[in-house]
Design a protein around this motif. Sequence first.
Motif, PDB file in Angstrom:
ATOM      1  N   GLN A   1      67.538   1.874  35.303  1.00 46.31           N
ATOM      2  CA  GLN A   1      67.705   0.850  36.489  1.00 46.31           C
ATOM      3  C   GLN A   1      68.568   1.516  37.590  1.00 46.31           C
ATOM      4  O   GLN A   1      69.181   2.706  37.288  1.00 46.31           O
ATOM      5  CB  GLN A   1      68.971  -0.236  35.805  1.00 46.31           C
ATOM      6  N   LYS A   2      68.493   1.024  38.636  1.00 45.68           N
ATOM      7  CA  LYS A   2      68.997   1.798  39.882  1.00 45.68           C
ATOM      8  C   LYS A   2      70.481   1.286  39.915  1.00 45.68           C
ATOM      9  O   LYS A   2      71.375   2.331  39.883  1.00 45.68           O
ATOM     10  CB  LYS A   2      68.364   1.144  41.221  1.00 45.68           C
ATOM     11  N   TYR A   3      70.704  -0.003  39.439  1.00 43.04           N
ATOM     12  CA  TYR A   3      72.167  -0.249  39.156  1.00 43.04           C
ATOM     13  C   TYR A   3      72.593  -0.841  38.052  1.00 43.04           C
ATOM     14  O   TYR A   3      71.845  -1.685  37.633  1.00 43.04           O
ATOM     15  CB  TYR A   3      72.511  -1.344  40.459  1.00 43.04           C
ATOM     16  N   LYS A   4      73.575  -0.545  37.288  1.00 38.14           N
ATOM     17  CA  LYS A   4      73.739  -1.172  36.194  1.00 38.14           C
ATOM     18  C   LYS A   4      74.088  -2.612  36.200  1.00 38.14           C
ATOM     19  O   LYS A   4      74.776  -3.049  36.964  1.00 38.14           O
ATOM     20  CB  LYS A   4      75.093  -0.370  35.421  1.00 38.14           C
ATOM     21  N   ASN A   5      73.335  -3.293  35.171  1.00 43.35           N
ATOM     22  CA  ASN A   5      73.652  -4.833  35.029  1.00 43.35           C
ATOM     23  C   ASN A   5      73.431  -5.150  33.595  1.00 43.35           C
ATOM     24  O   ASN A   5      73.154  -4.312  32.961  1.00 43.35           O
ATOM     25  CB  ASN A   5      72.579  -5.566  36.017  1.00 43.35           C
ATOM     26  N   ASN A   6      73.676  -6.574  33.478  1.00 42.15           N
ATOM     27  CA  ASN A   6      73.666  -7.069  32.100  1.00 42.15           C
ATOM     28  C   ASN A   6      72.307  -7.825  31.851  1.00 42.15           C
ATOM     29  O   ASN A   6      72.645  -8.802  31.222  1.00 42.15           O
ATOM     30  CB  ASN A   6      74.961  -7.830  31.913  1.00 42.15           C
ATOM     31  N   LEU A   7      71.334  -7.616  32.718  1.00 42.01           N
ATOM     32  CA  LEU A   7      70.109  -8.318  32.673  1.00 42.01           C
ATOM     33  C   LEU A   7      69.018  -7.867  31.764  1.00 42.01           C
ATOM     34  O   LEU A   7      67.989  -8.712  31.452  1.00 42.01           O
ATOM     35  CB  LEU A   7      69.591  -8.388  33.869  1.00 42.01           C
ATOM     36  N   LEU A   8      69.116  -6.818  30.957  1.00 36.97           N
ATOM     37  CA  LEU A   8      67.963  -6.308  30.179  1.00 36.97           C
ATOM     38  C   LEU A   8      68.050  -7.229  29.000  1.00 36.97           C
ATOM     39  O   LEU A   8      69.169  -7.516  28.544  1.00 36.97           O
ATOM     40  CB  LEU A   8      68.199  -4.820  29.849  1.00 36.97           C
ATOM     41  N   PRO A   9      67.080  -7.339  28.390  1.00 38.89           N
ATOM     42  CA  PRO A   9      66.814  -8.281  27.047  1.00 38.89           C
ATOM     43  C   PRO A   9      67.234  -7.515  25.914  1.00 38.89           C
ATOM     44  O   PRO A   9      66.980  -6.222  25.837  1.00 38.89           O
ATOM     45  CB  PRO A   9      65.507  -8.629  27.079  1.00 38.89           C
ATOM     46  N   VAL A  10      67.895  -8.138  25.084  1.00 39.30           N
ATOM     47  CA  VAL A  10      68.041  -7.800  23.596  1.00 39.30           C
ATOM     48  C   VAL A  10      66.676  -7.606  22.990  1.00 39.30           C
ATOM     49  O   VAL A  10      66.213  -8.730  22.878  1.00 39.30           O
ATOM     50  CB  VAL A  10      69.176  -8.456  22.863  1.00 39.30           C
ATOM     51  N   VAL A  11      66.248  -6.283  22.479  1.00 38.32           N
ATOM     52  CA  VAL A  11      65.092  -6.283  21.781  1.00 38.32           C
ATOM     53  C   VAL A  11      65.320  -5.921  20.261  1.00 38.32           C
ATOM     54  O   VAL A  11      64.225  -6.064  19.611  1.00 38.32           O
ATOM     55  CB  VAL A  11      64.362  -4.975  22.263  1.00 38.32           C
ATOM     56  N   SER A  12      66.332  -5.671  19.900  1.00 37.15           N
ATOM     57  CA  SER A  12      66.814  -5.169  18.415  1.00 37.15           C
ATOM     58  C   SER A  12      68.328  -5.265  18.151  1.00 37.15           C
ATOM     59  O   SER A  12      69.018  -5.455  19.085  1.00 37.15           O
ATOM     60  CB  SER A  12      66.170  -3.790  18.137  1.00 37.15           C
ATOM     61  N   TYR A  13      68.509  -4.954  16.861  1.00 38.84           N
ATOM     62  CA  TYR A  13      69.851  -4.980  16.697  1.00 38.84           C
ATOM     63  C   TYR A  13      70.129  -3.921  15.461  1.00 38.84           C
ATOM     64  O   TYR A  13      69.315  -3.386  14.697  1.00 38.84           O
ATOM     65  CB  TYR A  13      70.211  -6.263  15.726  1.00 38.84           C
TER      66      TYR A  13
END
Length: 146
Positions: A44-56
């Motif tokens: 990411q160019k800028y850190k955000n909270n938009l990436l999906p959760v793919v595992s735990y």
Amino acid sequence: MELPESLLEYLHRKKVKVGFQVNNTEDGMKAYVLIFPVEKEEEQKYKNNLLPVVSYEIRYIKHKEIYTDSEWGLDYDHVLEDKSTRIKRVFVDRNEENSELFSVLSEFDIDFLDFKRLRFFDSALVDSTIECYIEDENMFSHLWED
């Protein structure tokens, strides 16, 4: 039975690590089950909270009840060195039904509505930065024993 929407909201939308205190039959010991949402790795160019959760990561931690955060604080290496301390880590993928997460959590005697953010547990290991210690399973090999 399904996982409650409130738990899934914390994990998927808020991306907050949560935990449960587990009923433990051993005198003088406390046990916890923790859930860490893992986001998709993407540059990411800028850190955000938009990436999906793919595992735990589901982490089971058991240690002596004397190892509280208020008493031991950042001395978690001592808690990890204790031969009675145990950790179990399980990694599962996220799917539409959350069936893998549900399956692992069902192994423990927990109320799915009784989750808390990690900072609310008085444990020297629950909300501590122990990752560098537990990445190498040879460092404290007793942690992984049954």
